[in-house]
Design a protein around this motif. Structure first.
Motif, PDB file in Angstrom:
ATOM      1  N   ILE A   1      51.233  49.558  39.996  1.00  0.00           N
ATOM      2  CA  ILE A   1      52.600  50.019  40.265  1.00  0.00           C
ATOM      3  C   ILE A   1      52.621  50.986  41.449  1.00  0.00           C
ATOM      4  CG2 ILE A   1      54.459  51.483  39.356  1.00  0.00           C
ATOM      5  CD1 ILE A   1      53.922  50.203  36.619  1.00  0.00           C
ATOM      6  N   TRP A   2      51.638  51.887  41.495  1.00  0.00           N
ATOM      7  CA  TRP A   2      51.539  52.842  42.601  1.00  0.00           C
ATOM      8  C   TRP A   2      51.151  52.127  43.898  1.00  0.00           C
ATOM      9  CZ3 TRP A   2      46.747  54.245  44.924  1.00  0.00           C
ATOM     10  CH2 TRP A   2      46.853  55.235  45.890  1.00  0.00           C
ATOM     11  N   SER A   3      50.221  51.180  43.809  1.00  0.00           N
ATOM     12  CA  SER A   3      49.721  50.485  45.004  1.00  0.00           C
ATOM     13  C   SER A   3      50.807  49.687  45.716  1.00  0.00           C
ATOM     14  CB  SER A   3      48.581  49.534  44.629  1.00  0.00           C
ATOM     15  OG  SER A   3      47.478  50.252  44.146  1.00  0.00           O
TER      16      SER A   3
ATOM     17  N   GLY B   1      39.412  39.865  37.957  1.00  0.00           N
ATOM     18  CA  GLY B   1      40.712  39.268  37.723  1.00  0.00           C
ATOM     19  C   GLY B   1      41.790  40.194  37.220  1.00  0.00           C
ATOM     20  N   THR B   2      41.524  41.500  37.083  1.00  0.00           N
ATOM     21  CA  THR B   2      42.536  42.413  36.557  1.00  0.00           C
ATOM     22  C   THR B   2      42.514  43.741  37.298  1.00  0.00           C
ATOM     23  OG1 THR B   2      41.047  43.354  34.908  1.00  0.00           O
ATOM     24  CG2 THR B   2      42.340  41.437  34.226  1.00  0.00           C
ATOM     25  N   VAL B   3      43.598  44.494  37.137  1.00  0.00           N
ATOM     26  CA  VAL B   3      43.696  45.855  37.658  1.00  0.00           C
ATOM     27  C   VAL B   3      44.622  46.629  36.712  1.00  0.00           C
ATOM     28  CG1 VAL B   3      45.639  45.432  39.221  1.00  0.00           C
ATOM     29  CG2 VAL B   3      43.979  47.181  39.794  1.00  0.00           C
ATOM     30  N   ARG B   4      44.444  47.942  36.601  1.00  0.00           N
ATOM     31  CA  ARG B   4      45.271  48.763  35.718  1.00  0.00           C
ATOM     32  C   ARG B   4      46.733  48.719  36.167  1.00  0.00           C
ATOM     33  NH1 ARG B   4      42.787  53.723  33.169  1.00  0.00           N
ATOM     34  NH2 ARG B   4      44.853  54.580  33.556  1.00  0.00           N
ATOM     35  N   VAL B   5      47.643  48.683  35.207  1.00  0.00           N
ATOM     36  CA  VAL B   5      49.068  48.578  35.539  1.00  0.00           C
ATOM     37  C   VAL B   5      49.566  49.818  36.268  1.00  0.00           C
ATOM     38  CG1 VAL B   5      49.989  49.389  33.321  1.00  0.00           C
ATOM     39  CG2 VAL B   5      51.326  47.835  34.712  1.00  0.00           C
ATOM     40  N   ASP B   6      49.117  51.031  35.890  1.00  0.00           N
ATOM     41  CA  ASP B   6      49.592  52.226  36.588  1.00  0.00           C
ATOM     42  C   ASP B   6      49.122  52.238  38.040  1.00  0.00           C
ATOM     43  OD1 ASP B   6      46.925  52.763  35.879  1.00  0.00           O
ATOM     44  OD2 ASP B   6      47.297  54.892  35.533  1.00  0.00           O
TER      45      ASP B   6
ATOM     46  N   VAL C   1      59.236  42.829  38.779  1.00  0.00           N
ATOM     47  CA  VAL C   1      58.319  42.345  39.807  1.00  0.00           C
ATOM     48  C   VAL C   1      57.310  41.416  39.152  1.00  0.00           C
ATOM     49  CG1 VAL C   1      56.667  43.052  41.572  1.00  0.00           C
ATOM     50  CG2 VAL C   1      58.554  44.554  41.001  1.00  0.00           C
ATOM     51  N   VAL C   2      57.026  40.298  39.803  1.00  0.00           N
ATOM     52  CA  VAL C   2      55.993  39.390  39.329  1.00  0.00           C
ATOM     53  C   VAL C   2      54.750  39.626  40.175  1.00  0.00           C
ATOM     54  CG1 VAL C   2      55.323  36.968  39.030  1.00  0.00           C
ATOM     55  CG2 VAL C   2      57.668  37.691  38.556  1.00  0.00           C
ATOM     56  N   VAL C   3      53.619  39.799  39.504  1.00  0.00           N
ATOM     57  CA  VAL C   3      52.353  40.062  40.200  1.00  0.00           C
ATOM     58  C   VAL C   3      51.924  38.786  40.895  1.00  0.00           C
ATOM     59  CG1 VAL C   3      49.954  40.783  39.923  1.00  0.00           C
ATOM     60  CG2 VAL C   3      51.713  41.752  38.440  1.00  0.00           C
ATOM     61  N   SER C   4      51.928  38.798  42.223  1.00  0.00           N
ATOM     62  CA  SER C   4      51.490  37.618  42.961  1.00  0.00           C
ATOM     63  C   SER C   4      50.038  37.755  43.389  1.00  0.00           C
ATOM     64  CB  SER C   4      52.369  37.370  44.187  1.00  0.00           C
ATOM     65  OG  SER C   4      52.315  38.478  45.056  1.00  0.00           O
ATOM     66  N   ARG C   5      49.608  39.018  43.599  1.00  0.00           N
ATOM     67  CA  ARG C   5      48.194  39.229  43.882  1.00  0.00           C
ATOM     68  C   ARG C   5      47.813  40.639  43.473  1.00  0.00           C
ATOM     69  NH1 ARG C   5      47.887  39.495  50.492  1.00  0.00           N
ATOM     70  NH2 ARG C   5      47.964  41.725  50.367  1.00  0.00           N
ATOM     71  N   LEU C   6      46.541  40.831  43.183  1.00  0.00           N
ATOM     72  CA  LEU C   6      46.061  42.127  42.732  1.00  0.00           C
ATOM     73  C   LEU C   6      45.827  43.041  43.926  1.00  0.00           C
ATOM     74  CD1 LEU C   6      43.543  41.033  39.973  1.00  0.00           C
ATOM     75  CD2 LEU C   6      45.898  41.765  39.724  1.00  0.00           C
ATOM     76  N   VAL C   7      46.322  44.274  43.802  1.00  0.00           N
ATOM     77  CA  VAL C   7      46.163  45.260  44.853  1.00  0.00           C
ATOM     78  C   VAL C   7      45.534  46.483  44.205  1.00  0.00           C
ATOM     79  CG1 VAL C   7      47.351  46.626  46.586  1.00  0.00           C
ATOM     80  CG2 VAL C   7      48.249  44.391  45.966  1.00  0.00           C
ATOM     81  N   ARG C   8      44.386  46.913  44.719  1.00  0.00           N
ATOM     82  CA  ARG C   8      43.692  48.060  44.126  1.00  0.00           C
ATOM     83  C   ARG C   8      43.928  49.348  44.906  1.00  0.00           C
ATOM     84  NH1 ARG C   8      40.748  43.766  42.728  1.00  0.00           N
ATOM     85  NH2 ARG C   8      40.066  43.670  40.565  1.00  0.00           N
ATOM     86  N   LYS C   9      44.224  49.241  46.195  1.00  0.00           N
ATOM     87  CA  LYS C   9      44.468  50.417  47.016  1.00  0.00           C
ATOM     88  C   LYS C   9      45.898  50.363  47.535  1.00  0.00           C
ATOM     89  CE  LYS C   9      39.803  51.247  48.137  1.00  0.00           C
ATOM     90  NZ  LYS C   9      39.107  52.438  48.240  1.00  0.00           N
ATOM     91  N   ARG C  10      46.493  51.507  47.780  1.00  0.00           N
ATOM     92  CA  ARG C  10      47.884  51.577  48.241  1.00  0.00           C
ATOM     93  C   ARG C  10      48.012  50.845  49.579  1.00  0.00           C
ATOM     94  NH1 ARG C  10      52.326  54.569  46.409  1.00  0.00           N
ATOM     95  NH2 ARG C  10      53.719  55.297  48.048  1.00  0.00           N
ATOM     96  N   VAL C  11      49.059  50.048  49.690  1.00  0.00           N
ATOM     97  CA  VAL C  11      49.263  49.243  50.888  1.00  0.00           C
ATOM     98  C   VAL C  11      50.551  49.663  51.596  1.00  0.00           C
ATOM     99  CG1 VAL C  11      47.997  47.256  50.014  1.00  0.00           C
ATOM    100  CG2 VAL C  11      50.435  47.433  49.569  1.00  0.00           C
ATOM    101  N   GLY C  12      50.709  49.231  52.811  1.00  0.00           N
ATOM    102  CA  GLY C  12      51.913  49.534  53.580  1.00  0.00           C
ATOM    103  C   GLY C  12      53.142  48.865  52.981  1.00  0.00           C
TER     104      GLY C  12
END
Length: 81
Positions: free
Chosen positions: A14-16, A6-11, A65-76
Motif C-alpha cells: 500500500i505504501w509502495s 510471489g508475495t509481499v506484505r499488504v502494508d 485497487v487490483v494488484v497487477s504486480r508486486l512492488v517492494r520498494k516505493r515507486v514514482g
C-alpha cells in the motif's frame, strides 16, 4: 513472507504504490480495519499476490485497487498509476 518471490506484505505494498504517505500509516489503517484484501479484513503482515483486490478506506473515500504486480520498494507516481 517477504523472502517468498510471489508475495509481499499488504502494508508495504500500500505504501509502495503511494496509497498512503508512510508505511506506518498503512500499518495503522490495517490495524484499524480500513484495509480489506479480497473482501476480508487484512492485518499488516498479510501477503498479497498479483490478482488480489485491495480496498483501502482513507481520507473519507474508498480506494479499490487490483494488484497487477508486486512492488517492494516505493515507486514514482507515474509507475504507481
Amino acid at each position: 513472507m517477504a523472502s517468498d518471490e510471489g508475495t509481499v506484505r499488504v502494508d508495504s505494498w500500500i505504501w509502495s504504490v503511494r496509497l498512503t504517505k508512510t508505511r506506518s500509516a498503512a500499518a495503522t489503517a490495517c490495524r484499524g480495519g480500513h484495509v480489506r484484501v479480497n473482501g476480508e479484513r487484512a492485518k499488516a503482515a498479510q501477503a498479497v499476490r498479483p490478482g488480489d483486490e485491495v480496498r483501502l478506506q482513507h481520507a473519507g473515500r474508498e480506494r479499490v485497487v487490483v494488484v497487477s504486480r508486486l512492488v517492494r520498494k516505493r515507486v514514482g507516481a507515474a509507475i504507481a498509476a
